[in-house]
Design an enzyme around this catalytic site. Structure first.
Site, mmCIF file in Angstrom:
data_model
loop_
_atom_site.group_PDB
_atom_site.id
_atom_site.type_symbol
_atom_site.label_atom_id
_atom_site.label_comp_id
_atom_site.label_asym_id
_atom_site.label_seq_id
_atom_site.Cartn_x
_atom_site.Cartn_y
_atom_site.Cartn_z
ATOM 1 N N GLY A 148 1.782 3.800 -3.859
ATOM 2 C CA GLY A 148 2.381 3.218 -2.662
ATOM 3 C C GLY A 148 1.719 3.749 -1.416
ATOM 4 N N GLY A 149 2.262 3.378 -0.277
ATOM 5 C CA GLY A 149 1.657 3.769 0.984
ATOM 6 C C GLY A 149 1.720 5.256 1.235
ATOM 7 N N MET A 150 2.672 5.968 0.629
ATOM 8 C CA MET A 150 2.828 7.395 0.872
ATOM 9 C C MET A 150 2.209 8.261 -0.213
ATOM 10 S SD MET A 150 4.246 7.798 3.755
ATOM 11 C CE MET A 150 5.161 6.860 4.980
ATOM 12 N N GLY A 151 1.646 7.647 -1.244
ATOM 13 C CA GLY A 151 1.049 8.447 -2.303
ATOM 14 C C GLY A 151 1.077 7.695 -3.612
ATOM 15 N N VAL A 154 2.252 8.019 -8.126
ATOM 16 C CA VAL A 154 3.131 8.637 -9.113
ATOM 17 C C VAL A 154 2.401 8.680 -10.452
ATOM 18 C CG1 VAL A 154 5.376 8.563 -10.232
ATOM 19 C CG2 VAL A 154 5.112 7.674 -7.906
ATOM 20 N N LYS A 195 4.795 13.187 -8.148
ATOM 21 C CA LYS A 195 4.538 12.407 -6.942
ATOM 22 C C LYS A 195 3.556 13.186 -6.075
ATOM 23 C CE LYS A 195 8.962 10.004 -6.833
ATOM 24 N NZ LYS A 195 8.432 8.643 -6.862
ATOM 25 N N ASP A 213 15.462 5.104 2.247
ATOM 26 C CA ASP A 213 14.611 4.063 1.649
ATOM 27 C C ASP A 213 15.239 3.528 0.358
ATOM 28 O OD1 ASP A 213 12.412 2.386 1.578
ATOM 29 O OD2 ASP A 213 11.168 3.792 0.459
#
Length: 928
Positions: A122-125, A127, A144, A233
């Site tokens: 995703g945009g933040m990292g 998994v 993560k 979120d």
């Protein structure tokens, strides 16, 4: 492509994943942006003529090394390039660069964990699935890896807060830290399951069941709010349902960690963590968030869970006009979303919720609309004050109590009106609110209390009258009237009907209740016609009284009786009417699951195994909402498994039964009663798979439990003896089958009388067992008894009646009445329900009708050859091979006969023994 680029990529990959000694090493920083720039330029350069590429590259890129790599990518392969080098196409290099974008590869170490496989980005990292490699024990985790952090101290502080989040519905934090380059990582509980929306739609869960699962999400969020930790979120992909049905909330607090570490960046870029479609208005405006922010997100999640879609504006958060509406207007009622759906989509949504379109709209309107509206207010202070308050209103809806949102919504609208006309209506509104609220609430409460009181009083009167009536029946059943013996159940019912006919003073509802009970008792004894007549009478009384619940309850009972009487179409229409009316009628969970269960039986007996499976699964789901014991679930699962086994899906049946056992064991509810029922389904499935010894062990264990739980003369004992007799026939042991069936018959008669379906099934086994032991006279008597009972109970064309007539055809063949046997088999073959007979029975009847036909012998052999080729049952194939071998021998085709007999020789030696017709047939096949 040049070999230099290949070597560069290989070097990067090696430095990312392998240490000098060959083991996995910790991730290192990789200049991903450089590789992405190379990829982007190579794609643009490839679209230009070769002679223009160099000048164009010089104008857009200053780094000569980058230009050289781009030109390498664009160079044409020389003639004779190796197959290995040809694999490095631009697409392959692009994929390789993407694979390196995270800076890690499978096998890399992160703390005490080894990365196995990337499962999301995703945009933040990203998994990764990982396993623990220290501590001497096996443990899985979701690792993560989060990008964009620069304050390790703040991250550690926030991680300490997350470590305190202990709740069964929250994926636990197991570990965490930072890599050498400062990139933070977290290790969380690895959850196997599907997201909440997919789980509910796949299982066609009702709104009630969906809300019960959603309350698990609320419990998790509320627990974290008390720390306090805000999620920020919440969305469907962050809510999973595990394989055992437990809700697990993912990423709880990850957004808080991100917001803390990105606080400075947020001031400049507004890159606060959120998903726009599920973000509250204050998040979209970049204002401070609170626990009401999560309340709003939960409202959206509930909206999508119940309605099948987000509000229209939420599906276009990138559109400026839609964003303005989100920030300035209250969302429309949730039920209104259904009105704007296309018809096909609406039907799909309603079906996934076990409802009709009109029924779904009706359930949503009112309380649920109000609950979602309150959770989705624009201003945080107008929403539910906490997640606990939202959950409390949903629990009130489940308990059919008034919800706060309805009253809160009215006060909210009244308050907005007063704000616009403050001086004109202030005093009037105050007076009106006080007066209307007081009178309205008092009147409503008084009406509800009166209604509940009247219903309780009526039910109490009916129950007391029914109990008194039953006591009177037993009081009058004196030994003198029955010559010193105890009266049978049928005689007690006769006495009850006589007494009821003379009690004209009974209140109509009480009379209808007593007639209904008499009908159900008659049905349990197999007197279906009498039970049907009484059920119709009781239904008519309840309908005249306007008792909708009781009328539908009788319809479910009538559908069961009509199915047993062979009136399948009438039963299907009746049960469909019940289910269609259930949305508008407050049916009890017990009645509702009975309706779905009966629908499953109708579909299964009609050959629709998949439909039966879905309907019974729905019934099992509804059992959880009633007070029914766990054994009820097992009973339904056994019936469900029986249909699967009969349709050739016995392995699947065993898997279902194993899952049921595991689920009940986890609840501590797999007691002897549940195990006793469960063993029946296992025995049937094992029998269908040909695993005779295992099947016998299961049925023997069930028989032992039945005798211990219910006593030696209970119907369950008779059912176990019958199943063992059937298995003995399949094991070619007719003497043992005869002994077991003879033991079962008096028990069946004792409890059900001579006309019951279960008694007929025992006579069927006796007929076949006597045939195979040579007792043709006894076999004929039993077969005729079965034909008479089946014709009366099921009708002439029912598969069970056809099976009884088939047994008589076999007996006629054994007795030498070949023309009667052949005509009977031909008549059975012409019936529409022929294919519902089991494969062995069809094979035997095909052998009889074709081998003894009046056509030329070679024509008979050719017809038998076709039947043999189409047979699927292994025993049936061998049986037709015997008929065909005898036929070939009769026309002098000795090689064909010998080949068939050679194929039969390794089979069970007793398979054709005992039955006089098959003994003669085998002799013909062997004689040259």
């Amino acid at each position: 492509m040049s070999g230099q680029l290949i070597r560069d990529l290989a070097q990067v990959a090696a430095s990312s994943g392998q240490s000098p000694d060959g083991g996995p090493r910790a991730p290192v920083a990789v200049d991903i942006e450089r590789w992405r720039r190379i990829r982007e330029l190579s794609e643009l350069a490839a679209s230009r003529p070769t002679d223009e590429r160099l000048n164009w590259l010089a104008s857009v890129e200053a780094d000569p090394a980058v230009r050289a790599r781009v030109l390498d990518l664009c160079d044409e392969e020389p003639v004779g390039v190796s197959a290995e080098a040809s694999e490095w196409t631009p697409e392959a290099v692009s994929a390789s660069v993407e694979a390196l974008a995270g800076g890690v590869v499978p096998g890399a170490r992160v703390g005490a964990w080894r990365l196995l496989e990337r499962v999301g980005r995703g945009g933040m990292g990203e998994v990764w699935q990982a396993e623990r490699v220290d501590g001497g024990f096996r443990q899985e985790a979701a690792i993560k890896l989060m990008r964009g952090f620069g304050e390790a101290a703040r991250f550690e502080g926030e991680r300490a807060i997350l470590a305190r989040l202990e709740h069964p519905n929250i994926a636990r934090l197991l570990d965490g830290g930072t890599l050498a380059d400062g990139q933070p990582w977290l290790a969380l509980e690895f959850v196997r399951g599907r997201d909440l929306l997919t789980h509910c739609d796949a299982g066609r869960l009702s709104l009630r069941r969906r809300i019960e699962l959603f309350l698990g999400v609320c419990a998790a969020v509320a627990s974290a709010h008390r720390l306090p930790v805000v999620h920020r979120d919440l969305k469907p992909s962050n809510v999973l349902v595990t394989t055992d049905g437990q809700v697990k909330l993912l990423d709880f607090g990850i957004a808080k960690l991100l917001s803390g570490a990105l606080a400075q960046q947020a001031c400049e870029t507004a890159a606060m963590p959120m998903t726009p479609a599920y973000a509250a208005p204050e998040q979209l405006r970049r204002e401070p968030v609170s626990t009401q922010t999560d309340v709003y997100a939960l409202g959206l999640l509930l909206h999508e869970l119940l309605v099948g879609a987000l509000p229209r504006e939420r599906r276009a958060t990138g559109d400026g006009d839609a964003l303005v509406r989100i920030l300035t207007q209250e969302p429309p009622p949730a039920s209104g979303t259904l009105d704007r759906m296309e018809r096909a989509r609406l039907v799909c949504v309603a079906t996934a919720r076990g409802n009709s379109a009109a029924g779904l709209r009706g359930v949503l309107r009112g309380d649920l609309d109000a609950i979602m509206a309150k959770a989705l207010r624009l201003r945080p202070e107008d929403r539910y004050p906490s997640v606990d308050a939202l959950a409390a209103d949903l629990n009130r809806w489940l308990a059919q109590r008034p919800v706060d949102a309805r009253r809160g919504s009215w006060r909210y609208r009244a308050g907005r009106f007063a704000a616009r006309h403050r001086w004109v209506v202030a005093l009037a509104c105050l007076l009106l609110l006080s007066l209307v609220a007081g009178i309205g609430t008092a009147a409503w409460q008084a009406g509800e209390v009166a209604r509940e009181r009247d219903l309780a009083l009526l039910e109490s009167q009916r129950a007391s009258a029914a109990l008194a009536f039953q006591r009177e029946i037993f009081r009058r059943a004196r030994p003198a009237q029955h010559r010193g013996r105890e009266p049978t159940a049928s005689e007690l019912l006769d006495l009850g009907e006589q007494m009821l006919s003379g009690r004209s003073e009974l209140e109509p509802g009480v009379r209808a209740t007593l007639i209904e009970e008499l009908s159900r008792s008659r049905a349990s004894l197999g007197a279906y016609e009498a039970a049907h007549k009484q059920a119709l009478e009781a239904r008519a009384i309840f309908e005249s009284l306007g008792d909708r619940q009781a009328t539908l309850r009788l319809d479910i009972h009538l559908a069961s009786l009509e199915e047993r009487l062979g009136l399948r179409n009438a039963a299907r229409m009746r049960i469909d009417r019940v289910l269609a009316a259930a949305a508008d009628t407050d049916l009890s969970p017990a009645d509702l699951y009975a309706a779905w269960y009966q629908r499953g039986i109708l579909l299964g007996n009609g050959g629709d195994i998949d439909g039966a499976d879905r309907a019974i699964a729905r019934a099992i789901e509804l059992v959880g909402l009633s007070a029914s014991p766990p054994a009820t679930v097992v009973g339904m699962e056994v019936v469900r498994a029986g249909y699967l086994s009969a349709s050739g899906r016995a392995e699947e049946a065993l898997e279902r039964l194993a899952a049921t056992r595991a689920r009940l064991q986890s609840l501590g509810a797999f007691d002897d009663a549940a195990r006793q029922q469960w063993l029946q389904g296992e025995g049937v499935a094992l029998e269908q798979l040909g695993r005779s010894e295992a099947a016998q062990l299961a049925i023997d264990a069930r028989l032992e439990l039945s005798r211990r739980i219910y006593g030696p003369r209970h119907p369950a004992v008779a059912a176990d003896l019958r199943q063992l007799a059937r298995l003995a026939l399949r094991q070619y042991d007719p003497k043992r089958a005869l002994s077991l069936a003879e033991a079962a018959l008096p028990l069946m008669r004792e409890h059900y009388g001579d006309g019951h379906s279960d008694v007929a099934s025992v006579h069927q086994l006796l007929a076949l067992a006597r045939l195979r032991t040579g007792d043709l006279s006894g076999a004929r008597q039993d077969a005729q008894a079965v034909i008479d009972m089946r014709t009366r109970l099921d009708g002439e064309a029912h598969p069970r009646t056809l099976a009884a007539r088939g047994a008589m055809a076999m007996i006629d063949e054994a007795a030498g009445s070949l023309m009667d046997a052949q005509r009977a088999a031909e008549s059975i073959r012409a019936q529409n329900s022929w294919n519902q007979l089991n494969g062995l029975t069809r094979a035997r009847l095909d052998g009889i009708r074709l081998f003894h036909a009046e056509s030329l012998k070679r024509s008979r052999c050719e017809a038998l050859l076709g039947a043999h080729a189409q047979a699927t049952d292994p025993a049936g194939i061998r049986l037709l091979a015997l008929y065909l071998a005898a036929c070939w021998r009769g026309v002098g085709a000795h090689p064909q006969a010998e080949a068939l007999l050679a194929g039969l020789s390794p089979e069970q030696p007793g398979e054709f023994a005992g039955d006089p017709a098959l003994v003669r047939l085998r002799a013909q096949a062997l004689t040259r």
